[in-house]
Design an enzyme around this catalytic site. Structure first.
Site, PDB file in Angstrom:
ATOM      1  N   ASP A  97      16.165 -64.182 -41.656  1.00 57.51           N
ATOM      2  CA  ASP A  97      17.791 -63.071 -42.334  1.00 57.51           C
ATOM      3  C   ASP A  97      18.526 -64.161 -42.133  1.00 57.51           C
ATOM      4  OD1 ASP A  97      18.075 -60.553 -42.579  1.00 57.51           O
ATOM      5  OD2 ASP A  97      16.585 -60.304 -42.072  1.00 57.51           O
ATOM      6  N   ASP A 198      20.607 -59.997 -46.291  1.00 63.73           N
ATOM      7  CA  ASP A 198      20.952 -58.200 -45.199  1.00 63.73           C
ATOM      8  C   ASP A 198      21.763 -57.613 -46.027  1.00 63.73           C
ATOM      9  OD1 ASP A 198      20.166 -56.415 -43.502  1.00 63.73           O
ATOM     10  OD2 ASP A 198      22.529 -56.768 -42.409  1.00 63.73           O
ATOM     11  N   GLU A 255      18.990 -57.962 -50.577  1.00 65.45           N
ATOM     12  CA  GLU A 255      18.383 -56.343 -49.619  1.00 65.45           C
ATOM     13  C   GLU A 255      19.950 -55.893 -50.448  1.00 65.45           C
ATOM     14  OE1 GLU A 255      18.026 -53.407 -46.593  1.00 65.45           O
ATOM     15  OE2 GLU A 255      19.799 -54.818 -46.236  1.00 65.45           O
ATOM     16  N   HIS A 328      10.698 -52.685 -42.532  1.00 65.32           N
ATOM     17  CA  HIS A 328      11.384 -52.692 -40.685  1.00 65.32           C
ATOM     18  C   HIS A 328      11.841 -51.170 -41.052  1.00 65.32           C
ATOM     19  CE1 HIS A 328      14.469 -54.923 -42.379  1.00 65.32           C
ATOM     20  NE2 HIS A 328      15.355 -54.481 -41.592  1.00 65.32           N
ATOM     21  N   ASP A 329      12.761 -50.909 -42.246  1.00 65.58           N
ATOM     22  CA  ASP A 329      13.314 -49.724 -42.301  1.00 65.58           C
ATOM     23  C   ASP A 329      12.822 -48.410 -42.827  1.00 65.58           C
ATOM     24  OD1 ASP A 329      15.445 -51.064 -41.833  1.00 65.58           O
ATOM     25  OD2 ASP A 329      16.001 -52.173 -43.533  1.00 65.58           O
TER      26      ASP A 329
END
Ligand code: NOJ
Ligand code: CA
Length: 552
Positions: A97, A198, A255, A328-329
């Protein structure tokens, strides 16, 4: 010819909650190593590891203090090297990431930058003088409050898209960009299989830093609206592509909240900047105001289907699509996409069918393959996530009662996805011998990997079957996507075709029995269903069926 990452399944691991081996209650790299066999049995060819760099963990690793060091909470660089080598033996690549929009305020780059206006790092972040006794403009950060924080030391404000401890890097500065590329090179040299980048739409800011329209519920102009996908961003990212990817056999997935499906051709594929991007339109259908979790709206299945169809259409001949329903969000998919009455096993299987049969690379988020669900915590003190705390306060400030606000958090908190992985019916779900950093979901005695491995009808074995069908039928990987019965508000139906086979997927999103024209599957056989005795022309509640016909 499809590349390896177009044929595989990616698994997102959130290391804090995956597996703890030393009893400190937090998952670690040795925990990941110990479960590689499990991941291999799911058909996973790459693990996207959320950040494991040295970090004060204000945003659970998305506040990086040192991109070249492993967070001691997770282990050492030797553990990381061991993970890379062990994963390779299991045929699994590790995808890092890359947090490139911001660092932690504890990063030495920021510490130097905030110490004065004329050192080598002064221009590495975004510094401005105040206006009219306050911050430079009215932008509000994604995690709440002004997007600007005053530095006593430097006597200026710095910009942060997220929390005050996550200062934004200044991408206009070529030295910053080179520093990011150097980080990527370091990890490439270690043999990683790619990067998830990210928060990438925020790296470019409009250079006038103008005030924006205020959202009355927060008192600020959302920074997302002001900066996401600003013109010129693709110039930075073309450079990133050239410097980081070149002709290496890795994949990149950005993302990209704020990039619409129609813009996909600019972002992915031959002339794009990444191999894939996560865009969020299918998750946004449930919100009336993207900034406020409490402002949800009723959504229709056709809206969800249209967003997915748009992404499929825009990657059908150029670029590729990362299929995801969880991360995870996000809350757990069963709770997001299905009505409360849905049977959790039928529902998890139905959504698993969608995830593994759309065209693209499926991203399974840890625990999704077990049918893990949201939590039912009733106190805000149970939650860890900073954005949950901010959203809870916003809900209260705007007139919700504590009970109402709590219901919203149960539905949308990021912690729903962050509870420890449920490995067994042992205490703490077999995740830790100590006290877990975040409570285990109460349902772990019936929803866990050990139990599900033994049960041929479990969600876990459903995922494994879908994986083996993807191995057996090339049409599930390569086949063109075509939506059928697009107007149905109850069922999601599509076909995948090549010159030699046709697959048809039918998924009932409701608790009703729904009929459909049986001709759609005439002359073809069901190869997988979450019910016994499949009947053509009818779908029972949350039934999901995959038909495949070989064309001679
Ligand atoms: C997106 C990440 O997925 C999320 O967890 C994080 O809080 C923000 N970016 C900020 O880095
Ligand atoms: Ca640990």
């Amino acid at each position: 010819m499809l590349k390896w990452w177009q044929r595989t399944i990616v698994y997102e691991a959130y290391p804090s909650s995956f597996m703890d081996t030393n009893g400190d209650g937090l998952g670690d790299l040795q925990g990941l190593i110990s479960k590689l066999g499990y991941l291999q049995s799911l058909g996973v060819g790459a693990i996207w590891l959320t950040p494991i760099y040295k970090s004060p963990m204000g945003d659970n690793g998305y506040d990086v203090a040192d991109y070249y060091a492993i967070n001691p909470l997770y282990g050492t660089m030797a553990d990381m090297d061991q993970l890379l080598a062990a994963a390779k033996r299991h045929g699994i690549k590790i995808v890092m990431d890359l947090v490139v929009n911001h660092t932690s305020s504890e990063c030495p780059w920021f510490q130097a930058s905030s110490s004065g206006k004329d050192n080598d790092y002064s221009d590495w972040y975004i510094w401005r003088d105040g206006a009219e006794g306050g911050p430079p403009n009215n932008w509000g950060s994604i995690f709440g409050g002004s997007a600007w924080t005053w530095s006593e030391q430097r006597q200026q404000y710095y910009l942060h898209t997220f929390a005050p401890f996550q200062p934004d890097l200044n991408w206009e500065n070529p030295k910053v960009r080179q520093a990011i590329y150097a980080v990527a090179q370091f990890w490439l040299a270690k043999g990683v299989g790619g990067f998830r980048i990210d928060a990438v739409p925020y790296i470019k800011k409009p250079q006038d830093y103008a005030n924006g329209p205020v959202n009355p519920a927060t008192g600020f102009a959302p920074i997302h609206n002001a900066t996401a996908n600003t013109e010129g961003i693709l110039d930075f990212l073309h450079e990133f592509k050239q410097e980081v990817q070149g002709d290496r056999d890795i994949f990149t997935v950005g993302e990209a909240n704020g990039v619409a499906a129609q813009q996909l051709p600019l972002w992915v594929g031959k002339d794009g900047v990444f191999d894939m991007i996560f865009e969020f339109s299918h998750l946004d259908v449930k919100f009336a105001d993207g900034e406020l979790w409490y402002k949800t709206k009723a959504w229709r299945l056709t809206e969800l289907k249209q967003t997915i169809a748009a992404s499929q259409a825009n990657t059908s001949s150029n670029g590729w699509y990362p299929i995801f329903l969880e991360n995870h969000d996000q809350p757990r998919s069963i709770n997001s996409f299905l009505p409360e009455e849905a049977d959790p096993i039928l529902g998890a299987k139905a959504l698993g069918m969608l995830l593994l049969t759309l065209r693209g690379t499926p991203f399974i988020y840890q625990g999704q393959e077990l049918g893990m669900t949201n939590v039912d915590w009733t106190s805000i003190d149970c939650f860890n996530d900073l954005s949950t705390k901010n959203q809870y306060q916003l809900a209260l400030d705007n007139g919700l009662t504590t009970t109402q606000a709590m219901k919203v958090m149960q539905k949308y908190s990021r912690d729903n996805a962050r509870t420890p992985m449920q490995w067994s019916a042992q205490p703490n779900a077999g995740f830790t011998m100590g006290k877990p950093w975040l409570a285990v979901n109460a349902n772990y005695k019936s929803v866990n990997a050990e139990l599900e491995a033994e049960d041929k009808d479990s969600v876990l074995n459903w995922y494994r079957k879908l994986y083996s069908l993807r191995q057996e039928y090339e049409v599930l990987i390569e086949g063109d996507y075509k939506e059928l019965l697009a107007d149905s508000e109850e069922i999601f139906v599509y076909s995948r075709s090549t010159s030699t086979a046709k697959a048809t997927v039918l998924i009932n999103f409701t608790e009703n029995t729904v009929s459909y024209p049986a001709e759609l599957v005439e002359g073809t056989d069901p190869v997988l269903s979450n019910y016994e005795n499949v009947q053509k022309g009818v779908l029972r509640p949350f039934e999901a069926v995959l038909y495949i016909a070989l064309i001679k």
